[in-house]
Design a protein around this motif. Sequence first.
Motif, mmCIF file in Angstrom:
data_model
loop_
_atom_site.group_PDB
_atom_site.id
_atom_site.type_symbol
_atom_site.label_atom_id
_atom_site.label_comp_id
_atom_site.label_asym_id
_atom_site.label_seq_id
_atom_site.Cartn_x
_atom_site.Cartn_y
_atom_site.Cartn_z
ATOM 1 N N ASP A 1 -55.083 17.433 -3.793
ATOM 2 C CA ASP A 1 -53.832 18.698 -3.573
ATOM 3 C C ASP A 1 -52.609 17.914 -3.901
ATOM 4 O OD1 ASP A 1 -55.832 20.277 -3.239
ATOM 5 O OD2 ASP A 1 -55.047 20.886 -1.072
ATOM 6 N N LEU A 2 -52.393 17.630 -5.135
ATOM 7 C CA LEU A 2 -51.154 17.112 -5.616
ATOM 8 C C LEU A 2 -50.076 17.856 -5.958
ATOM 9 C CD1 LEU A 2 -52.694 14.653 -8.311
ATOM 10 C CD2 LEU A 2 -52.114 14.126 -5.972
ATOM 11 N N VAL A 3 -50.434 19.519 -6.062
ATOM 12 C CA VAL A 3 -49.483 20.567 -6.665
ATOM 13 C C VAL A 3 -49.711 21.775 -5.682
ATOM 14 C CG1 VAL A 3 -49.407 19.615 -8.779
ATOM 15 C CG2 VAL A 3 -51.360 21.315 -8.164
ATOM 16 N N ASP A 4 -48.658 22.732 -5.877
ATOM 17 C CA ASP A 4 -48.632 23.898 -5.401
ATOM 18 C C ASP A 4 -47.855 23.870 -3.940
ATOM 19 O OD1 ASP A 4 -50.156 24.826 -7.460
ATOM 20 O OD2 ASP A 4 -52.174 25.351 -6.071
ATOM 21 N N ARG A 5 -47.151 24.821 -3.795
ATOM 22 C CA ARG A 5 -46.268 24.998 -2.460
ATOM 23 C C ARG A 5 -45.025 24.214 -2.671
ATOM 24 N NH1 ARG A 5 -51.736 24.355 1.242
ATOM 25 N NH2 ARG A 5 -52.296 26.525 0.984
ATOM 26 N N GLY A 6 -45.056 23.215 -3.311
ATOM 27 C CA GLY A 6 -43.655 22.583 -3.335
ATOM 28 C C GLY A 6 -42.808 22.741 -4.514
ATOM 29 N N PRO A 7 -41.599 22.090 -4.576
ATOM 30 C CA PRO A 7 -40.859 22.217 -5.530
ATOM 31 C C PRO A 7 -40.801 21.242 -6.632
ATOM 32 C CG PRO A 7 -39.715 21.167 -3.859
ATOM 33 C CD PRO A 7 -41.126 21.508 -3.451
ATOM 34 N N GLU A 8 -41.655 20.291 -6.497
ATOM 35 C CA GLU A 8 -41.642 19.172 -7.674
ATOM 36 C C GLU A 8 -43.179 19.142 -8.137
ATOM 37 O OE1 GLU A 8 -38.501 16.562 -5.214
ATOM 38 O OE2 GLU A 8 -40.544 16.154 -4.968
ATOM 39 N N CYS A 9 -43.955 20.337 -8.448
ATOM 40 C CA CYS A 9 -45.249 20.034 -9.018
ATOM 41 C C CYS A 9 -45.150 19.510 -10.328
ATOM 42 C CB CYS A 9 -45.827 21.452 -9.162
ATOM 43 S SG CYS A 9 -46.178 22.201 -7.443
ATOM 44 N N ARG A 10 -44.234 19.856 -11.275
ATOM 45 C CA ARG A 10 -44.183 19.359 -12.778
ATOM 46 C C ARG A 10 -43.928 17.707 -12.520
ATOM 47 N NH1 ARG A 10 -41.456 23.532 -16.722
ATOM 48 N NH2 ARG A 10 -42.036 21.859 -18.080
ATOM 49 N N ASP A 11 -43.811 17.224 -11.575
ATOM 50 C CA ASP A 11 -43.453 15.845 -11.566
ATOM 51 C C ASP A 11 -44.758 14.927 -11.625
ATOM 52 O OD1 ASP A 11 -41.001 16.418 -11.548
ATOM 53 O OD2 ASP A 11 -40.352 15.494 -9.268
ATOM 54 N N VAL A 12 -45.620 15.754 -11.273
ATOM 55 C CA VAL A 12 -47.167 15.256 -10.889
ATOM 56 C C VAL A 12 -47.641 14.396 -12.388
ATOM 57 C CG1 VAL A 12 -48.364 17.204 -11.923
ATOM 58 C CG2 VAL A 12 -49.336 15.493 -10.315
ATOM 59 N N ILE A 13 -47.080 14.898 -13.590
ATOM 60 C CA ILE A 13 -47.419 14.230 -14.741
ATOM 61 C C ILE A 13 -46.935 12.688 -14.652
ATOM 62 C CG2 ILE A 13 -47.283 14.014 -17.180
ATOM 63 C CD1 ILE A 13 -49.108 16.053 -16.353
ATOM 64 N N ASP A 14 -45.806 12.456 -14.033
ATOM 65 C CA ASP A 14 -45.076 11.335 -14.059
ATOM 66 C C ASP A 14 -45.755 10.409 -13.196
ATOM 67 O OD1 ASP A 14 -42.955 12.023 -16.039
ATOM 68 O OD2 ASP A 14 -41.847 12.590 -14.430
ATOM 69 N N TRP A 15 -46.215 10.991 -11.907
ATOM 70 C CA TRP A 15 -46.792 10.270 -11.052
ATOM 71 C C TRP A 15 -48.393 9.835 -11.364
ATOM 72 C CZ3 TRP A 15 -45.910 8.636 -5.919
ATOM 73 C CH2 TRP A 15 -44.554 8.810 -5.484
ATOM 74 N N LEU A 16 -49.067 10.527 -12.245
ATOM 75 C CA LEU A 16 -50.349 10.250 -12.700
ATOM 76 C C LEU A 16 -50.371 9.111 -13.772
ATOM 77 C CD1 LEU A 16 -51.920 13.710 -13.261
ATOM 78 C CD2 LEU A 16 -52.488 12.189 -11.558
ATOM 79 N N ALA A 17 -49.202 8.943 -14.231
ATOM 80 C CA ALA A 17 -48.904 7.730 -15.280
ATOM 81 C C ALA A 17 -48.597 6.650 -14.500
ATOM 82 C CB ALA A 17 -47.823 8.103 -16.104
ATOM 83 N N LYS A 18 -48.465 6.489 -13.317
ATOM 84 C CA LYS A 18 -48.237 5.394 -12.587
ATOM 85 C C LYS A 18 -49.392 4.433 -12.464
ATOM 86 C CE LYS A 18 -44.432 7.563 -10.074
ATOM 87 N NZ LYS A 18 -43.369 6.915 -10.597
ATOM 88 N N PRO A 19 -49.451 3.178 -12.779
ATOM 89 C CA PRO A 19 -50.771 2.365 -12.786
ATOM 90 C C PRO A 19 -51.270 2.222 -11.338
ATOM 91 C CG PRO A 19 -48.722 1.008 -13.090
ATOM 92 C CD PRO A 19 -48.413 2.609 -13.348
ATOM 93 N N TRP A 20 -50.421 2.608 -10.280
ATOM 94 C CA TRP A 20 -50.879 2.139 -8.995
ATOM 95 C C TRP A 20 -51.055 3.412 -8.183
ATOM 96 C CZ3 TRP A 20 -47.329 4.791 -6.191
ATOM 97 C CH2 TRP A 20 -46.029 5.145 -6.797
ATOM 98 N N PHE A 21 -51.118 4.737 -8.861
ATOM 99 C CA PHE A 21 -51.387 5.819 -8.120
ATOM 100 C C PHE A 21 -52.524 6.456 -8.600
ATOM 101 C CE2 PHE A 21 -50.935 10.542 -7.917
ATOM 102 C CZ PHE A 21 -50.706 10.618 -6.515
ATOM 103 N N HIS A 22 -53.672 6.633 -7.509
ATOM 104 C CA HIS A 22 -55.156 6.820 -7.652
ATOM 105 C C HIS A 22 -55.463 8.132 -6.898
ATOM 106 C CE1 HIS A 22 -54.959 3.200 -10.240
ATOM 107 N NE2 HIS A 22 -54.661 2.377 -8.872
ATOM 108 N N PRO A 23 -55.404 9.604 -7.475
ATOM 109 C CA PRO A 23 -56.053 10.558 -6.439
ATOM 110 C C PRO A 23 -57.312 11.154 -7.147
ATOM 111 C CG PRO A 23 -54.459 11.183 -8.648
ATOM 112 C CD PRO A 23 -54.540 9.734 -8.574
ATOM 113 N N VAL A 24 -57.783 11.667 -5.893
ATOM 114 C CA VAL A 24 -59.111 12.475 -6.256
ATOM 115 C C VAL A 24 -58.653 14.023 -6.425
ATOM 116 C CG1 VAL A 24 -60.557 10.840 -4.828
ATOM 117 C CG2 VAL A 24 -59.524 12.864 -3.858
ATOM 118 N N ARG A 25 -59.728 14.704 -6.689
ATOM 119 C CA ARG A 25 -59.205 16.131 -7.133
ATOM 120 C C ARG A 25 -59.470 16.889 -5.842
ATOM 121 N NH1 ARG A 25 -62.890 19.165 -11.379
ATOM 122 N NH2 ARG A 25 -62.558 17.247 -12.606
ATOM 123 N N GLY A 26 -58.301 17.649 -5.427
ATOM 124 C CA GLY A 26 -58.389 18.472 -4.562
ATOM 125 C C GLY A 26 -58.948 19.973 -4.958
#
Length: 246
Positions: free
Chosen positions: A55-80
């Motif tokens: 649940d990386l996105v929706d509800r908050g003001p910085e949803c588009r920033d998720v693309i930058d976070w997905l590019a971080k080599p130390w950040f590893h999410p599952v799909r919500g």
Amino acid sequence: MIETIEVSRVKRFAANTAGRDFAVGDIHGHFTRLQAALDAAGFDPAVDRLFSVGDLVDRGPECRDVIDWLAKPWFHPVRGNHDDYVVRFDTCDTENWVYNGGSWFAGLAWDEQREFAAQFADLPIAIEVETAQGLIGIVHADCPFPSWDQLRAELESPESNKRLRLVQNSCMWSRRRIEQNETEGIEGLRALVVGHTPLRSPATLGNVIHIDTAGWMPDRGYFTLLDLDTLETIPATRPALTHDFD
């Protein structure tokens, strides 16, 4: 530093011998608040890793920033479940999605929507992390089976697309365990880490640790970081907040 092997919908990580591993609850487009929590914990991106329950996105003001976070080599999410809306943006219940915070996506250009969908489609349904104390599993909401081995098998070798969708939906949507206070654990894991249901404080049922403390709700929640080696939470106690849950 650390090799990863992705097999279908399960992503595996070897033990982190250079730094610390943390898990964090639902983010929902609040990456500035998340970064503040990481800074407070002394997170070192050179050696530490952050695993997200989704649940990386929706509800908050910085949803588009998720693309930058997905590019971080130390950040590893599952799909919500909210991330899955992005994957299925052209077939999902758009009205329900917008009602639950998806209006940011509707405002994107078609090419941008497809780019978001492509990146989110690469998110695994489950992550497993080796630690010195044993294997840690991560899904968004729950493991629908009594053993991690069974979940892994169902995700990697499903008997049908229909069966796969049912299993994935359970992993991303189920609140049965927390609502029914089920204390049976998941075999084959030291701990299973989940989010999805916002709580006043982290809760442990059997070996399932619920860590969504609503960091995406300003003045009402906070981000919990779970150290995957010690299973200790940061902050250790619930901070004073302007408002509480109703």
